[in-house]
Design a protein around this motif. Structure first.
Motif, PDB file in Angstrom:
ATOM      1  N   ALA A 156       0.820  -1.216   0.000  1.00  0.00           N
ATOM      2  CA  ALA A 156       0.000   0.000   0.000  1.00  0.00           C
ATOM      3  C   ALA A 156       0.852   1.262   0.000  1.00  0.00           C
ATOM      4  O   ALA A 156       0.543   2.244  -0.686  1.00  0.00           O
ATOM      5  N   GLU A 157       1.950   1.237   0.754  1.00  0.00           N
ATOM      6  CA  GLU A 157       2.843   2.402   0.822  1.00  0.00           C
ATOM      7  C   GLU A 157       3.474   2.688  -0.540  1.00  0.00           C
ATOM      8  O   GLU A 157       3.577   3.837  -0.964  1.00  0.00           O
ATOM      9  N   GLN A 158       3.889   1.647  -1.238  1.00  0.00           N
ATOM     10  CA  GLN A 158       4.499   1.840  -2.551  1.00  0.00           C
ATOM     11  C   GLN A 158       3.479   2.307  -3.586  1.00  0.00           C
ATOM     12  O   GLN A 158       3.777   3.160  -4.426  1.00  0.00           O
ATOM     13  N   ILE A 159       2.284   1.755  -3.530  1.00  0.00           N
ATOM     14  CA  ILE A 159       1.226   2.128  -4.482  1.00  0.00           C
ATOM     15  C   ILE A 159       0.880   3.609  -4.364  1.00  0.00           C
ATOM     16  O   ILE A 159       0.603   4.285  -5.364  1.00  0.00           O
ATOM     17  N   ALA A 160       0.917   4.138  -3.156  1.00  0.00           N
ATOM     18  CA  ALA A 160       0.550   5.534  -2.915  1.00  0.00           C
ATOM     19  C   ALA A 160       1.463   6.515  -3.650  1.00  0.00           C
ATOM     20  O   ALA A 160       1.100   7.679  -3.837  1.00  0.00           O
ATOM     21  N   ARG A 161       2.635   6.055  -4.107  1.00  0.00           N
ATOM     22  CA  ARG A 161       3.596   6.936  -4.780  1.00  0.00           C
ATOM     23  C   ARG A 161       3.516   6.847  -6.304  1.00  0.00           C
ATOM     24  O   ARG A 161       4.359   7.386  -7.010  1.00  0.00           O
ATOM     25  N   ILE A 162       2.509   6.169  -6.813  1.00  0.00           N
ATOM     26  CA  ILE A 162       2.382   5.954  -8.260  1.00  0.00           C
ATOM     27  C   ILE A 162       1.212   6.759  -8.811  1.00  0.00           C
ATOM     28  O   ILE A 162       0.163   6.887  -8.175  1.00  0.00           O
ATOM     29  N   ARG A 163       1.407   7.314 -10.012  1.00  0.00           N
ATOM     30  CA  ARG A 163       0.310   7.951 -10.751  1.00  0.00           C
ATOM     31  C   ARG A 163       0.289   7.311 -12.133  1.00  0.00           C
ATOM     32  O   ARG A 163       1.231   7.461 -12.903  1.00  0.00           O
ATOM     33  N   ALA A 164      -0.765   6.598 -12.432  1.00  0.00           N
ATOM     34  CA  ALA A 164      -0.826   5.833 -13.673  1.00  0.00           C
ATOM     35  C   ALA A 164      -1.909   6.353 -14.612  1.00  0.00           C
ATOM     36  O   ALA A 164      -2.859   7.019 -14.185  1.00  0.00           O
ATOM     37  N   ASP A 165      -1.743   6.033 -15.888  1.00  0.00           N
ATOM     38  CA  ASP A 165      -2.751   6.398 -16.885  1.00  0.00           C
ATOM     39  C   ASP A 165      -3.923   5.420 -16.871  1.00  0.00           C
ATOM     40  O   ASP A 165      -5.084   5.832 -16.933  1.00  0.00           O
ATOM     41  N   ILE A 166      -3.612   4.126 -16.797  1.00  0.00           N
ATOM     42  CA  ILE A 166      -4.641   3.084 -16.847  1.00  0.00           C
ATOM     43  C   ILE A 166      -4.317   2.001 -15.824  1.00  0.00           C
ATOM     44  O   ILE A 166      -3.149   1.658 -15.620  1.00  0.00           O
ATOM     45  N   TYR A 167      -5.352   1.484 -15.196  1.00  0.00           N
ATOM     46  CA  TYR A 167      -5.233   0.286 -14.363  1.00  0.00           C
ATOM     47  C   TYR A 167      -6.127  -0.786 -14.970  1.00  0.00           C
ATOM     48  O   TYR A 167      -7.339  -0.609 -15.091  1.00  0.00           O
ATOM     49  N   PHE A 168      -5.532  -1.900 -15.381  1.00  0.00           N
ATOM     50  CA  PHE A 168      -6.293  -3.046 -15.852  1.00  0.00           C
ATOM     51  C   PHE A 168      -6.586  -3.931 -14.646  1.00  0.00           C
ATOM     52  O   PHE A 168      -5.694  -4.588 -14.108  1.00  0.00           O
ATOM     53  N   LEU A 169      -7.833  -3.920 -14.238  1.00  0.00           N
ATOM     54  CA  LEU A 169      -8.280  -4.551 -12.994  1.00  0.00           C
ATOM     55  C   LEU A 169      -8.821  -5.954 -13.244  1.00  0.00           C
ATOM     56  O   LEU A 169      -9.625  -6.169 -14.151  1.00  0.00           O
ATOM     57  N   GLY A 170      -8.390  -6.879 -12.410  1.00  0.00           N
ATOM     58  CA  GLY A 170      -8.967  -8.215 -12.420  1.00  0.00           C
ATOM     59  C   GLY A 170      -9.812  -8.422 -11.177  1.00  0.00           C
ATOM     60  O   GLY A 170      -9.398  -8.056 -10.071  1.00  0.00           O
ATOM     61  N   VAL A 171     -11.001  -8.956 -11.350  1.00  0.00           N
ATOM     62  CA  VAL A 171     -11.878  -9.261 -10.217  1.00  0.00           C
ATOM     63  C   VAL A 171     -12.417 -10.682 -10.386  1.00  0.00           C
ATOM     64  O   VAL A 171     -12.339 -11.261 -11.460  1.00  0.00           O
ATOM     65  N   THR A 172     -12.987 -11.225  -9.318  1.00  0.00           N
ATOM     66  CA  THR A 172     -13.590 -12.550  -9.437  1.00  0.00           C
ATOM     67  C   THR A 172     -15.088 -12.455  -9.709  1.00  0.00           C
ATOM     68  O   THR A 172     -15.700 -13.448 -10.097  1.00  0.00           O
ATOM     69  N   GLY A 173     -15.667 -11.270  -9.510  1.00  0.00           N
ATOM     70  CA  GLY A 173     -17.081 -11.096  -9.805  1.00  0.00           C
ATOM     71  C   GLY A 173     -17.400  -9.659 -10.145  1.00  0.00           C
ATOM     72  O   GLY A 173     -16.801  -8.728  -9.598  1.00  0.00           O
ATOM     73  N   ILE A 174     -18.340  -9.468 -11.070  1.00  0.00           N
ATOM     74  CA  ILE A 174     -18.834  -8.131 -11.397  1.00  0.00           C
ATOM     75  C   ILE A 174     -20.349  -8.226 -11.532  1.00  0.00           C
ATOM     76  O   ILE A 174     -20.868  -8.972 -12.364  1.00  0.00           O
ATOM     77  N   HIS A 175     -21.032  -7.486 -10.685  1.00  0.00           N
ATOM     78  CA  HIS A 175     -22.491  -7.536 -10.622  1.00  0.00           C
ATOM     79  C   HIS A 175     -23.005  -6.108 -10.553  1.00  0.00           C
ATOM     80  O   HIS A 175     -22.469  -5.286  -9.805  1.00  0.00           O
ATOM     81  N   ALA A 176     -24.035  -5.800 -11.335  1.00  0.00           N
ATOM     82  CA  ALA A 176     -24.523  -4.424 -11.435  1.00  0.00           C
ATOM     83  C   ALA A 176     -24.911  -3.846 -10.078  1.00  0.00           C
ATOM     84  O   ALA A 176     -24.726  -2.656  -9.823  1.00  0.00           O
ATOM     85  N   GLU A 177     -25.439  -4.665  -9.187  1.00  0.00           N
ATOM     86  CA  GLU A 177     -25.857  -4.181  -7.860  1.00  0.00           C
ATOM     87  C   GLU A 177     -24.792  -4.440  -6.802  1.00  0.00           C
ATOM     88  O   GLU A 177     -24.494  -3.556  -5.984  1.00  0.00           O
TER      89      GLU A 177
END
Length: 251
Positions: A156-177
């Motif tokens: 988390a500490e390292q991520i806080a120092r990054i500014r990115a153009d795009i994040y390609f996110l992987g999830v195990t589920g995507i539900h509208a609600e």
């Protein structure tokens, strides 16, 4: 009605309607809600559904371990990886998630690409090695063995120092609600922080994850800029996401 028959009825309803409401099932079968809730608990214990308030939603097969997930829908994941890789432009800073679909993105980046790829997944970093003009930045931390990604305070500490153009996110589920979900609370927190460090977040969504739910919320679907899905999806399946003004790309 036998317990096995009730459970089969519940699973058939879940497959047909995409959700189960305990009160509706109890009225339909003339049984108490307590009986139906007990059935739902037992089915959830077998990872056959995900309990939610008042009923249940489909459980994601994406909670299986990394090796098992590699065998799920490989052709679709390759198509999604190819489509995502084509979105990456020279000079960009891109965050690439862990997981089997993200691995396909790394494999399909064009050989001449000049960009910076940030990842908290050792497997993704290794897949980037053939791309000599890509600078690879690895986020460290405690290794979450199930998904082979770094999590925890150091990550988390390292991520806080990054500014990115795009994040390609992987999830195990995507539900509208129910939103974007995954199977581990720390992994969900890291994904949420990665979303906050990118100008755009695009979800990589193989077919088995659409309409499915896992225990821990990453973010609402509306937090996405876009999503990449396999071609041939029914319009009714994708319609709920279009209402949130999310750009849906069919691979």
């Amino acid at each position: 009605m036998l317990t096995s028959e009730r459970k089969r009825h519940i699973l058939d309803m879940l497959k047909r309607d995409g959700r189960v409401v305990a009160k509706t099932v109890s009225q339909e079968l003339g049984l108490s809600e307590d009986t139906i809730r007990r059935d739902l608990r037992e089915l959830a214990g077998e990872c056959l559904l995900q309990r939610v308030h008042g009923g249940a939603l489909p459980a994601s097969p994406g909670v299986a371990d990394f090796a098992a997930r590699q065998a799920i829908g490989p052709d679709g994941k390759r198509a999604i990886g190819r489509a995502a890789a084509a979105m990456v432009e020279d000079g960009q800073v891109v965050i690439l998630d862990g997981g089997t679909t993200a691995l396909e993105v790394a494999r399909h980046l064009r050989p001449s690409l000049r960009a910076t790829i940030v990842t908290h997944a050792p497997s993704t970093a290794l897949a980037l090695m053939p791309h000599q003009a890509v600078e690879v930045i690895i986020i460290g931390g405690r290794l979450f063995r199930h998904s082979i990604v770094a999590v925890g305070a150091i990550a988390a500490e390292q991520i806080a120092r990054i500014r990115a153009d795009i994040y390609f996110l992987g999830v195990t589920g995507i539900h509208a609600e129910a939103g974007l979900t995954t199977g581990d609370i720390e992994e969900a927190a890291i994904k949420r922080q990665l979303m906050g460090q990118a100008a755009e977040t695009i979800a990589l969504v193989s077919s088995e994850k659409i309409g499915a739910v896992s225990p821990f919320l990453v973010a609402p679907v509306a937090a996405l800029s876009g999503m990449i899905v396999e071609s041939g999806q029914e319009k009714a399946t994708l319609a709920p996401f279009s209402r949130d003004s999310i750009a849906v790309t069919e691979a």
